[in-house]
Design a protein around this motif. Structure first.
Motif, PDB file in Angstrom:
ATOM      1  N   ILE A 119     -17.167  45.090 -18.830  1.00 13.00           N
ATOM      2  CA  ILE A 119     -16.504  43.996 -19.446  1.00 13.00           C
ATOM      3  C   ILE A 119     -17.663  43.046 -19.638  1.00 13.00           C
ATOM      4  CG2 ILE A 119     -15.134  41.994 -18.473  1.00 13.00           C
ATOM      5  CD1 ILE A 119     -13.817  43.836 -16.654  1.00 13.00           C
ATOM      6  N   LYS A 120     -18.870  42.779 -19.112  1.00 14.95           N
ATOM      7  CA  LYS A 120     -20.032  41.982 -19.518  1.00 14.95           C
ATOM      8  C   LYS A 120     -20.375  41.986 -20.910  1.00 14.95           C
ATOM      9  CE  LYS A 120     -21.855  40.333 -15.056  1.00 14.95           C
ATOM     10  NZ  LYS A 120     -23.036  40.458 -14.303  1.00 14.95           N
ATOM     11  N   THR A 121     -20.357  43.431 -21.248  1.00 16.07           N
ATOM     12  CA  THR A 121     -20.745  43.838 -22.550  1.00 16.07           C
ATOM     13  C   THR A 121     -19.954  43.299 -23.601  1.00 16.07           C
ATOM     14  OG1 THR A 121     -21.991  45.865 -21.629  1.00 16.07           O
ATOM     15  CG2 THR A 121     -21.390  45.791 -23.890  1.00 16.07           C
ATOM     16  N   ILE A 122     -18.552  43.298 -23.303  1.00 20.99           N
ATOM     17  CA  ILE A 122     -17.522  42.923 -24.160  1.00 20.99           C
ATOM     18  C   ILE A 122     -17.615  41.478 -24.389  1.00 20.99           C
ATOM     19  CG2 ILE A 122     -14.807  42.466 -24.435  1.00 20.99           C
ATOM     20  CD1 ILE A 122     -14.577  45.189 -22.990  1.00 20.99           C
ATOM     21  N   LEU A 123     -17.950  40.609 -23.238  1.00 19.92           N
ATOM     22  CA  LEU A 123     -17.896  39.387 -23.621  1.00 19.92           C
ATOM     23  C   LEU A 123     -19.062  38.688 -24.343  1.00 19.92           C
ATOM     24  CD1 LEU A 123     -16.425  38.029 -19.880  1.00 19.92           C
ATOM     25  CD2 LEU A 123     -15.428  38.173 -22.256  1.00 19.92           C
ATOM     26  N   GLU A 124     -20.110  39.755 -24.425  1.00 16.87           N
ATOM     27  CA  GLU A 124     -21.454  39.035 -25.121  1.00 16.87           C
ATOM     28  C   GLU A 124     -21.078  38.908 -26.574  1.00 16.87           C
ATOM     29  OE1 GLU A 124     -24.212  42.350 -24.455  1.00 16.87           O
ATOM     30  OE2 GLU A 124     -24.586  42.048 -22.432  1.00 16.87           O
ATOM     31  N   LYS A 125     -20.129  39.412 -27.204  1.00 15.70           N
ATOM     32  CA  LYS A 125     -19.834  39.165 -28.695  1.00 15.70           C
ATOM     33  C   LYS A 125     -18.462  39.017 -28.969  1.00 15.70           C
ATOM     34  CE  LYS A 125     -23.890  41.928 -30.306  1.00 15.70           C
ATOM     35  NZ  LYS A 125     -24.358  43.262 -31.294  1.00 15.70           N
ATOM     36  N   ARG A 126     -18.307  38.380 -30.074  1.00 19.22           N
ATOM     37  CA  ARG A 126     -16.783  38.158 -30.658  1.00 19.22           C
ATOM     38  C   ARG A 126     -16.386  39.480 -31.441  1.00 19.22           C
ATOM     39  NH1 ARG A 126     -13.427  34.073 -30.458  1.00 19.22           N
ATOM     40  NH2 ARG A 126     -12.296  34.830 -32.275  1.00 19.22           N
ATOM     41  N   GLN A 127     -16.123  40.397 -30.785  1.00 17.45           N
ATOM     42  CA  GLN A 127     -15.552  41.567 -31.243  1.00 17.45           C
ATOM     43  C   GLN A 127     -14.624  42.371 -30.779  1.00 17.45           C
ATOM     44  OE1 GLN A 127     -18.572  44.937 -31.567  1.00 17.45           O
ATOM     45  NE2 GLN A 127     -19.710  43.956 -29.894  1.00 17.45           N
ATOM     46  N   SER A 128     -13.772  43.214 -31.039  1.00 19.61           N
ATOM     47  CA  SER A 128     -12.689  44.004 -30.477  1.00 19.61           C
ATOM     48  C   SER A 128     -13.519  45.129 -29.970  1.00 19.61           C
ATOM     49  CB  SER A 128     -11.714  44.380 -31.335  1.00 19.61           C
ATOM     50  OG  SER A 128     -10.944  43.341 -31.948  1.00 19.61           O
ATOM     51  N   ALA A 129     -12.862  45.554 -28.663  1.00 24.84           N
ATOM     52  CA  ALA A 129     -13.609  46.634 -27.963  1.00 24.84           C
ATOM     53  C   ALA A 129     -12.521  47.484 -27.220  1.00 24.84           C
ATOM     54  CB  ALA A 129     -14.707  46.159 -26.956  1.00 24.84           C
ATOM     55  N   VAL A 130     -12.731  48.700 -26.732  1.00 27.46           N
ATOM     56  CA  VAL A 130     -11.842  49.317 -26.144  1.00 27.46           C
ATOM     57  C   VAL A 130     -12.324  49.989 -24.727  1.00 27.46           C
ATOM     58  CG1 VAL A 130     -10.566  51.693 -26.184  1.00 27.46           C
ATOM     59  CG2 VAL A 130     -10.430  50.306 -27.976  1.00 27.46           C
ATOM     60  N   LEU A 131     -11.687  49.865 -23.728  1.00 27.86           N
ATOM     61  CA  LEU A 131     -11.783  50.209 -22.262  1.00 27.86           C
ATOM     62  C   LEU A 131     -11.253  51.381 -21.840  1.00 27.86           C
ATOM     63  CD1 LEU A 131     -12.642  47.401 -19.727  1.00 27.86           C
ATOM     64  CD2 LEU A 131     -14.306  49.086 -20.454  1.00 27.86           C
TER      65      LEU A 131
END
Length: 384
Positions: A119-131
């Motif tokens: 989750i921290k990695t997701i919040l680092e940048k403004r981009q979509s991601a999938v968990l």
């Protein structure tokens, strides 16, 4: 997105205090419930809760199970079945008429690939991601848990070793990013596993042109929702941190100069509310080519119509698709009069537009609030 930020903040505080934690995630739902798959709650060993997995009905029982997970140091799948009219026997009194599956995972700070790290990695940048979260409906089986992160830019983090399952999950995650839609699939491995392939999109980025008093409540409400707000104005005595402490960013600039300093994506929206016609039309001129999903203009409709006519006369290409994304007067018709009420109507309209909803009363809705097809579990073609 705000819930995820709150969870990270609470986790970091727990780490500083030496507290152990567990993360509860709604991974599957049949029927109706207060929260949807992807809802999360962080639990500390001493019972502090951050986030929510229901309207308050499940939290007490989930807390006790999370504390057990912390002690046992292994994930647990918990299912709450409220399809029976007499759900009082559960001791939670949900009344939601759904079957809710919640995966509770212990968080080990030593594991760099734990759910919080993803989750921290997701919040680092403004981009979509999938968990990707794998679980088994057979509660006697070991629960794999959150095992993979795939970002829009192609970065992959996973605790899975190479193989057909890993490759298939990566492919499914990339499809979810392209389709902008989460999916739940079954994978026949040694045991039948269910995978919640969850799309997480960036928070709404709200750019407000105008730093007048009526912008204050708009920034405040957007902040409550976890939106990132940027206030743009050419007046340095208005656009100040003292006036807008909750704003993510403040720009003192002309519209044309501000545009080059901003980042725009599919979750970026803008509202014109400077009360200065020349400033608004200059901002609109530079916003139109960006094809944002929502551009709102405060004031009467004839003001927006006049700006459009003038821009067309200047040679700006404005077609029906462009006009469809313009909202003037901005906001839903809720009878708003005060600045606070107007801000509420604007935020509500933006949310409705981004969610592709009409913004009408739920009691007028014939079908269910959430389409049932989103709950379908899709069989995978792989067998490992």
């Amino acid at each position: 997105m705000k819930e995820l930020k709150d969870i990270i903040r609470a986790y970091d505080e727990a780490q500083q205090q030496g507290k152990q934690t567990a993360l509860a995630t709604v991974v599957h739902l049949e029927g109706s419930a207060y929260r949807r798959p992807g809802a999360r709650m962080l639990v500390t060993e001493d019972g502090q809760l951050t986030g929510a997995i229901s309207g308050g009905c499940l939290e007490g029982d989930a807390l006790r199970k999370a504390q057990l997970v912390i002690v046992q140091k292994k994930p647990m799948l918990v299912t709450y079945d409220t399809t029976d009219e007499d759900d009082a026997k559960l001791g939670v009194g949900l009344g939601c008429n759904g079957i809710i599956s919640i995966l509770i995972e212990p968080i080990s700070a030593d594991d760099q690939l734990n759910p919080i790290g993803f989750i921290k990695t997701i919040l680092e940048k403004r981009q979509s991601a999938v968990l990707v979260t794998l679980f088994s409906m057979d509660k006697k089986t070991v629960q794999p848990g959150t095992c993979m992160l795939v970002t829009e830019e192609g970065s992959i983090k996973t605790s899975l070793e190479g193989g057909l399952l890993r490759n298939t999950l990566v492919d499914d995650a990339q499809v979810a990013i392209r389709n902008k839609k989460s999916v739940t699939k079954e994978y026949e491995v040694e045991n039948l596993l269910t995978g919640f392939v969850e799309l997480i999109s960036p928070a709404v980025s709200l750019i407000i042109f105008g730093a007048g008093n009526d912008t204050l409540p708009l920034v405040q409400i957007a902040s409550v929702l976890g939106w990132e707000t940027t206030v743009v104005d050419g007046r340095p005595n208005y656009a100040t941190l003292q006036r807008f402490p909750l704003a993510s960013r403040i720009l003192i600039s002309k519209p044309e100069n501000a545009i080059s300093q901003l980042t725009f994506d599919a979750n970026t929206v803008a509202v014109l509310m400077t009360h200065n016609y020349n400033y608004d039309i200059a901002a609109l001129k530079h916003l139109l080519p960006l094809q944002l999903p929502y551009i709102g203009a405060l004031g009467p409709k004839k003001k927006l119509d006049r700006m459009i006519d003038e821009l067309i006369e200047q040679g700006i290409l404005i077609n029906e698709e462009t006009i469809a994304d313009l909202y003037g007067p901005t906001g839903l018709d809720i009878g708003a009069e005060t600045a606070d009420e107007i801000a509420l109507s604007i935020v509500s309209e933006i949310k409705a537009v981004l969610s592709k909803r009409p913004g009408s009363s739920l009691r007028s809705k014939v079908e269910t609030i959430h389409p049932r097809e989103t709950q379908k579990v899709i069989p995978s073609s792989i067998t490992v």
